[in-house]
Design a protein around this motif. Structure first.
Motif, PDB file in Angstrom:
ATOM      1  N   UNK A   1       0.826  -1.211   0.000  1.00 31.81           N
ATOM      2  CA  UNK A   1       0.000   0.000   0.000  1.00 31.81           C
ATOM      3  C   UNK A   1       0.856   1.255   0.000  1.00 31.81           C
ATOM      4  N   UNK A   2       1.992   1.207   0.696  1.00 30.84           N
ATOM      5  CA  UNK A   2       2.918   2.345   0.704  1.00 30.84           C
ATOM      6  C   UNK A   2       3.467   2.591  -0.702  1.00 30.84           C
ATOM      7  N   UNK A   3       3.818   1.518  -1.403  1.00 29.18           N
ATOM      8  CA  UNK A   3       4.354   1.651  -2.763  1.00 29.18           C
ATOM      9  C   UNK A   3       3.356   2.344  -3.677  1.00 29.18           C
ATOM     10  N   UNK A   4       2.114   1.904  -3.641  1.00 26.30           N
ATOM     11  CA  UNK A   4       1.089   2.521  -4.493  1.00 26.30           C
ATOM     12  C   UNK A   4       0.819   3.961  -4.081  1.00 26.30           C
ATOM     13  N   UNK A   5       0.811   4.216  -2.795  1.00 28.86           N
ATOM     14  CA  UNK A   5       0.549   5.572  -2.299  1.00 28.86           C
ATOM     15  C   UNK A   5       1.617   6.559  -2.757  1.00 28.86           C
ATOM     16  N   UNK A   6       2.816   6.063  -2.991  1.00 34.42           N
ATOM     17  CA  UNK A   6       3.935   6.930  -3.375  1.00 34.42           C
ATOM     18  C   UNK A   6       4.175   6.964  -4.885  1.00 34.42           C
ATOM     19  N   UNK A   7       3.250   6.411  -5.661  1.00 38.51           N
ATOM     20  CA  UNK A   7       3.339   6.574  -7.103  1.00 38.51           C
ATOM     21  C   UNK A   7       3.916   5.410  -7.865  1.00 38.51           C
ATOM     22  N   UNK A   8       4.220   4.305  -7.181  1.00 39.25           N
ATOM     23  CA  UNK A   8       4.747   3.128  -7.871  1.00 39.25           C
ATOM     24  C   UNK A   8       3.588   2.197  -8.230  1.00 39.25           C
ATOM     25  N   UNK A   9       3.334   2.049  -9.512  1.00 40.87           N
ATOM     26  CA  UNK A   9       2.256   1.173  -9.977  1.00 40.87           C
ATOM     27  C   UNK A   9       2.749  -0.218 -10.345  1.00 40.87           C
ATOM     28  N   UNK A  10       4.064  -0.387 -10.356  1.00 41.11           N
ATOM     29  CA  UNK A  10       4.683  -1.661 -10.698  1.00 41.11           C
ATOM     30  C   UNK A  10       5.548  -2.093  -9.525  1.00 41.11           C
ATOM     31  N   UNK A  11       5.181  -3.177  -8.850  1.00 41.11           N
ATOM     32  CA  UNK A  11       5.884  -3.588  -7.636  1.00 41.11           C
ATOM     33  C   UNK A  11       7.305  -4.053  -7.918  1.00 41.11           C
ATOM     34  N   UNK A  12       7.506  -4.663  -9.072  1.00 44.20           N
ATOM     35  CA  UNK A  12       8.866  -5.097  -9.419  1.00 44.20           C
ATOM     36  C   UNK A  12       9.778  -3.887  -9.559  1.00 44.20           C
ATOM     37  N   UNK A  13       9.280  -2.847 -10.223  1.00 45.26           N
ATOM     38  CA  UNK A  13      10.068  -1.630 -10.377  1.00 45.26           C
ATOM     39  C   UNK A  13      10.287  -0.955  -9.030  1.00 45.26           C
ATOM     40  N   UNK A  14       9.251  -0.957  -8.179  1.00 45.89           N
ATOM     41  CA  UNK A  14       9.381  -0.381  -6.841  1.00 45.89           C
ATOM     42  C   UNK A  14      10.501  -1.057  -6.052  1.00 45.89           C
ATOM     43  N   UNK A  15      10.487  -2.379  -6.028  1.00 44.22           N
ATOM     44  CA  UNK A  15      11.521  -3.104  -5.286  1.00 44.22           C
ATOM     45  C   UNK A  15      12.908  -2.870  -5.876  1.00 44.22           C
ATOM     46  N   UNK A  16      12.971  -2.797  -7.199  1.00 40.68           N
ATOM     47  CA  UNK A  16      14.257  -2.559  -7.868  1.00 40.68           C
ATOM     48  C   UNK A  16      14.804  -1.166  -7.526  1.00 40.68           C
ATOM     49  N   UNK A  17      13.945  -0.145  -7.585  1.00 42.49           N
ATOM     50  CA  UNK A  17      14.385   1.215  -7.294  1.00 42.49           C
ATOM     51  C   UNK A  17      14.765   1.375  -5.823  1.00 42.49           C
ATOM     52  N   UNK A  18      14.000   0.756  -4.928  1.00 46.85           N
ATOM     53  CA  UNK A  18      14.309   0.847  -3.504  1.00 46.85           C
ATOM     54  C   UNK A  18      15.667   0.204  -3.209  1.00 46.85           C
ATOM     55  N   UNK A  19      15.894  -0.958  -3.771  1.00 43.37           N
ATOM     56  CA  UNK A  19      17.163  -1.654  -3.568  1.00 43.37           C
ATOM     57  C   UNK A  19      18.324  -0.839  -4.120  1.00 43.37           C
TER      58      UNK A  19
END
Length: 293
Positions: free
Chosen positions: A254-272
């Motif tokens: 939910x935090x990922x979507x709230x912050x503008x990440x619509x793709x979880x794979x991309x979210x995890x990649x960018x965070x890492x």
């Protein structure tokens, strides 16, 4: 994890603070203060958190932080064990923005230093030969008084103002009180991104906000931020993610979507890529007991 405000006493005959932090471990909790701060670690190792950055420190680590930037140095677990014989040792310098008068940093000669101090609102880890030079000066300062001590700080300012041997720590969303170094157009760009990072933002719409052609905007943005627009947008989003992860009631998804990440794979990649750990590991690090003791 709520940061507490710290104030250090200043000696009546000195315009800024220099002190040695010594003991079995560094005692300060997650905190902030109105002063700029240099921290030089001579002995010890562990984790440091500056804004939303979590990294490690070893002997020789040197960081400059701007006012009101939350931070903490947490020693490795061995420093808290009863049988430990190793000690922690650091030299710390605190100075207020106006400690030399209201207009000092507005002098033409101070412009290169002013830019570095503005960047320090995100925290700077100082590297290379610059770190070597400043380390020698800082280690001598606790024994100095009067103009000698003040001239040592000026020498540090001069070295740092002419160096590019540093890396920024916290994400751009922690960068505060820096608008005076940018044009109105620049402020308009940053404010627009900060208001809209939670949704899809195109390069063209932000360029339009600045009344610039897309190519011109890309060059302008890279020059001022030392990163591309997409890299900056991801850094803003990840910085906000880090704030929200402190709330255990929110799921990571939910935090990922709230912050503008619509793709979880991309979210995890960018965070890492930006934090060198997964969102789950970051949340666990936030909850580590020494960080809030």
């Amino acid at each position: 994890m709520k940061a507490v405000e710290y104030r250090l006493p200043k000696e009546f005959d000195k315009s800024f603070i220099v002190f040695k932090e010594q003991g079995l471990y560094f005692p300060c909790p997650w905190h902030y203060h109105p002063e700029y701060e240099f921290v030089l670690v001579n002995k010890s190792s562990g984790r440091r958190m500056v804004g939303d950055h979590i990294g490690t420190f070893l002997e020789g680590d040197l960081v400059l932080m701007g006012p009101s930037l939350p931070h903490v140095w947490v020693n490795d677990q061995k420093y808290f064990e009863k049988e430990n014989t190793e000690t922690a040792d650091a030299v710390v310098v605190h100075f207020l923005k106006d400690f030399l008068g209201e207009n000092f940093f507005n002098l033409p000669e101070s412009e290169p230093l002013k830019k570095i101090l503005n960047l320090s609102n995100r925290g700077l880890v100082i590297l290379g030969h610059t770190r070597y030079q400043i380390t020698k000066i800082m280690n001598a300062m606790p024994r100095q008084n009067g103009l000698k001590r003040l001239s040592s700080l000026f020498e540090i300012f001069d070295i740092l103002a002419n160096s590019s041997e540093y890396e920024l720590l916290a994400s751009p969303s922690y960068m505060e009180n820096t608008r005076d170094m940018y044009s109105d157009r620049f402020s308009k760009i940053t404010e627009y991104i900060l208001r809209n990072f939670h949704r899809d933002i195109t390069l063209k719409e932000v360029a339009d906000q600045a009344n610039m052609a897309t190519t011109t905007f890309c060059n302008f943005f890279k020059e001022h931020f030392r990163m591309t627009f997409v890299e900056y947008l991801n850094a803003i989003r990840i910085g906000h993610v880090c704030k929200l992860l402190a709330d255990r009631d929110k799921t990571i998804i939910s935090v990922a979507y709230e912050c503008g990440f619509n793709n979880l794979a991309n979210f995890n990649r960018q965070f890492k890529r930006l934090k060198d750990m997964t969102p789950k590991e970051y949340r666990k690090a936030l909850e580590a007991e020494p960080m809030i003791a």
